[in-house]
Design a protein around this motif. Structure first.
Motif, short mmCIF file in Angstrom:
data_model
loop_
_atom_site.label_atom_id
_atom_site.label_comp_id
_atom_site.label_asym_id
_atom_site.label_seq_id
_atom_site.Cartn_x
_atom_site.Cartn_y
_atom_site.Cartn_z
N PRO A 187 48.05 34.62 35.57
CA PRO A 187 47.37 33.32 35.50
C PRO A 187 45.85 33.50 35.45
N PRO A 188 45.12 32.49 34.99
CA PRO A 188 43.66 32.61 34.89
C PRO A 188 43.00 33.00 36.21
N ASN A 189 43.53 32.53 37.34
CA ASN A 189 42.88 32.86 38.61
C ASN A 189 43.08 34.33 39.02
N ALA A 190 43.88 35.09 38.25
CA ALA A 190 43.99 36.52 38.52
C ALA A 190 42.71 37.26 38.10
N TRP A 191 41.94 36.61 37.23
CA TRP A 191 40.68 37.21 36.78
C TRP A 191 39.61 36.95 37.85
N ALA A 192 39.68 37.73 38.91
CA ALA A 192 38.79 37.48 40.04
C ALA A 192 38.60 38.77 40.82
N ILE A 193 37.59 38.75 41.66
CA ILE A 193 37.28 39.95 42.43
C ILE A 193 38.44 40.33 43.37
N ASP A 194 39.17 39.32 43.83
CA ASP A 194 40.34 39.64 44.67
C ASP A 194 41.64 39.62 43.84
N GLY A 195 41.48 39.73 42.51
CA GLY A 195 42.63 39.80 41.62
C GLY A 195 42.63 41.10 40.84
N VAL A 196 42.84 41.01 39.54
CA VAL A 196 43.01 42.23 38.73
C VAL A 196 41.74 42.66 38.01
N GLU A 197 40.69 41.86 38.13
CA GLU A 197 39.45 42.17 37.39
C GLU A 197 38.73 43.35 38.03
N PHE A 198 38.24 44.27 37.18
CA PHE A 198 37.51 45.43 37.69
C PHE A 198 36.41 45.76 36.68
N HIS A 199 35.18 45.41 37.04
CA HIS A 199 34.02 45.67 36.17
C HIS A 199 34.26 45.23 34.73
N GLY A 200 34.74 44.02 34.58
CA GLY A 200 34.88 43.45 33.23
C GLY A 200 36.17 43.84 32.53
N SER A 201 37.01 44.64 33.16
CA SER A 201 38.31 45.00 32.56
C SER A 201 39.42 44.55 33.51
N ILE A 202 40.66 44.68 33.00
CA ILE A 202 41.80 44.56 33.90
C ILE A 202 42.14 45.97 34.35
N SER A 203 42.29 46.18 35.65
CA SER A 203 42.76 47.48 36.15
C SER A 203 44.14 47.28 36.76
N TYR A 204 45.11 48.00 36.21
CA TYR A 204 46.47 47.90 36.75
C TYR A 204 46.53 48.50 38.16
N LEU A 205 45.69 49.53 38.38
CA LEU A 205 45.67 50.09 39.73
C LEU A 205 45.13 49.06 40.71
N LYS A 206 44.03 48.42 40.30
CA LYS A 206 43.47 47.42 41.21
C LYS A 206 44.46 46.29 41.44
N ALA A 207 45.20 45.92 40.41
CA ALA A 207 46.20 44.86 40.58
C ALA A 207 47.11 45.17 41.75
N GLY A 208 47.55 46.42 41.81
CA GLY A 208 48.43 46.82 42.91
C GLY A 208 47.69 46.90 44.23
#
Ligand code: ADP
Ligand code: GLC
Length: 484
Positions: A187-208
């Motif tokens: 969802p759009p709210n996943a694009w957040a510092i406490d979501g999957v966003e990492f320095h302008g990218s999606i990080s699958y590791l950060k997601a976990g």
């Protein structure tokens, strides 16, 4: 106590598909967990070698469109593991390394290949999911390839299992363009510092790391290191914030696969009471690597991926003074082309004293652990490390950098440990490889001391028994907390 059913999600499982220690862990941990009353089903991409190992697998579920093609979930057993393979030829039917193509670059579609794995995990994990007899109360994701699974479950709403994210190596972060968010089902709210966003990218590791209920990593020291700016690779802030759910649980090794007393891959099986038989294995290694047959010479070995992480360039940089100590060196490894070339050149320059085999060879790794006197592991960082555990079990004394799991698994031969008779190897701090090898050479000159250390090493518990107990407790606590 309620039964614990764990869906492990991983991209590698020994012996089906392996590029590193991750596979060893996912291949061995379920067997040890069974003794703790934990049932594990492992979900894995249907790479060619995985499907080949599951000829009798049953189709248990269909996903009509998994990122551009149909997929089927196939359930079967191999090597004592209960496996579900994601058969999706458009994503996984590619030979060779699971992450990079023939040009040596990451597959262009890795984002959807591993989002496909996560989506399949959700299909199994949700209520009335894909497996009739198995409703996991825990989903255990390993490394970035599985990192989206806890995130999809978190954002999916509804009743879901508890989630655990294990990081085996923070250096592999699974970075993909941010505009894939919607395609991935986030969802759009996943694009957040406490979501999957990492320095302008999606990080699958950060997601976990951000969205799993628990985070584990593979040693207590690495669990501390990754909360610091030096060791955190950009994730330290997040990991500090989530300290209360972060645990360091040491890896073990499969002590059936790695058993010097019954190992059919080595020249002469041995055990702690018949250590003298190691001599035949040492000769076998010296012969295989073109080294002079010299029982009295300290034989050092390396069994490793040749990458920056492993610090073997530091060994090459100091090779001159190291060889001046009169030691021999046998290297088995593959990876960075420049490093491979330097080891080949070193072997050519020092015939009889340095030998190297470039490649990946499981059988030769066993022979080396059985025959070398000491194993060098000069890693710059090491989440856990398994080679030094194999070395301990086979009585090759590990000479290791004092980082991560290396620091946690080797007892340094300092004065206190030597006089207490508990030392199992040598640790050194950054930049001190040469002095560490000098110390090793000095200990080698005292055969009684060396043999004592060797016996300690072989008696160290490097099995999965204790760590499996830790995981089982962690699962149980999480289930209790979620009221599942
Ligand atoms: P990493 O996963 O970072 O490579 P580990 O020490 O955790 O490091 O695990 C590496 C595993 O791969 C061990 O089982 C080790 O024996 C094995 N290995 C590494 N390089 C080779 C090689 N060239 N040939 C055979 N086995 C290897
Ligand atoms: C990673 C790490 C290694 C660890 C392995 C298994 O590959 O580099 O240190 O032992 O995962 O957890």
């Amino acid at each position: 106590m309620s039964p614990i059913q764990v869906l492990a999600v991983a991209s590698e499982v020994f012996p089906l598909i392996k590029t590193g220690g991750l596979a060893d862990v996912t291949g061995a941990l379920p067997l040890a967990l069974a003794a703790e009353g934990v049932q594990t089903v492992t979900l894995i991409p249907g790479y060619p070698s995985v499907l080949a190992a599951l000829p009798a697998a049953e189709v248990v579920h269909r996903l009509p469109d998994l990122f551009g093609g149909p997929a089927r979930l196939l359930r079967g057993t191999a090597s004592g593991l209960d496996l579900v393979a994601v058969e999706a030829p458009h994503l996984y039917q590619r030979p060779g390394n699971p992450y990079v193509g023939p040009d040596g670059r990451d597959w262009y579609d890795n984002a959807v290949r591993f989002a496909g794995l996560a989506r399949a995990a959700v299909a199994v994990a949700v209520a009335n999911g894909a497996l009739a007899d198995f409703t996991p109360n825990i989903v255990h994701a390993h490394d970035w390839q599985a990192g989206l699974a806890p995130a999809l479950l978190h954002y999916g709403g509804g009743r879901r299992p508890g989630t655990v994210m294990t990081v085996h190596n923070l250096a592999f972060q699974g970075l993909f363009p941010g505009d894939l968010l919607g395609l991935l089902g986030l969802p759009p709210n996943a694009w957040a510092i406490d979501g999957v966003e990492f320095h302008g990218s999606i990080s699958y590791l950060k997601a976990g790391l951000a969205l799993a209920d628990r985070i584990t990593t593979v040693s207590p020291t690495y669990a501390s290191e990754i909360r610091t700016a030096e060791g955190g690779m950009g994730f330290d802030g997040l990991l500090r914030a989530r300290s209360h759910v972060l645990h360091g649980i040491l890896n073990g090794i499969d002590d059936q696969v790695w058993d010097p007393a019954s190992d059919t891959l080595i020249a002469a099986p041995f055990d702690v009471r018949r250590i003298a038989r190691r001599a035949a294995n040492k000769q076998d290694v010296q012969d295989r690597f073109g080294l002079t047959r010299a029982p009295e010479t300290l034989l050092l070995g390396v069994v490793s991926r040749l990458t920056w992480q492993k610090g073997l360039d530091l060994l090459l940089d100091e090779l001159g003074p190291i060889l001046d100590l009169g030691v021999q060196l046998a290297v088995l490894g593959t990876g960075d082309a420049a490093m491979e070339a330097r080891f080949i050149a070193a072997a050519a320059t020092h015939p009889g004293q340095v030998g190297c085999v470039i490649g990946y060879d499981e059988g030769l790794a066993h022979r080396m652990q059985a025959g070398i006197d000491a194993l060098l592991v000069p890693s710059r960082f090491e989440p856990c490390g398994l080679t030094q555990l194999c070395a301990l079990r086979y009585g090759a004394l590990p000479v290791v950098a004092r980082v991560g799991g290396l620091a946690d698994t080797v007892i340094d031969a300092n004065e206190a440990a030597l006089s207490a008779g508990i030392a199992t190897g040598i640790q050194f701090s950054s930049g001190m490889l040469l002095p560490a090898i000098e110390r090793s050479a000095a200990l080698w000159r005292d055969p009684e001391m060396w043999n004592r250390m060797r016996r300690n090493a072989m008696r160290a518990d490097v099995s999965w028994r204790r760590p499996a107990g830790h995981y089982a407790r962690l699962y149980r606590d999480l289930i209790a907390e979620r009221g599942a």
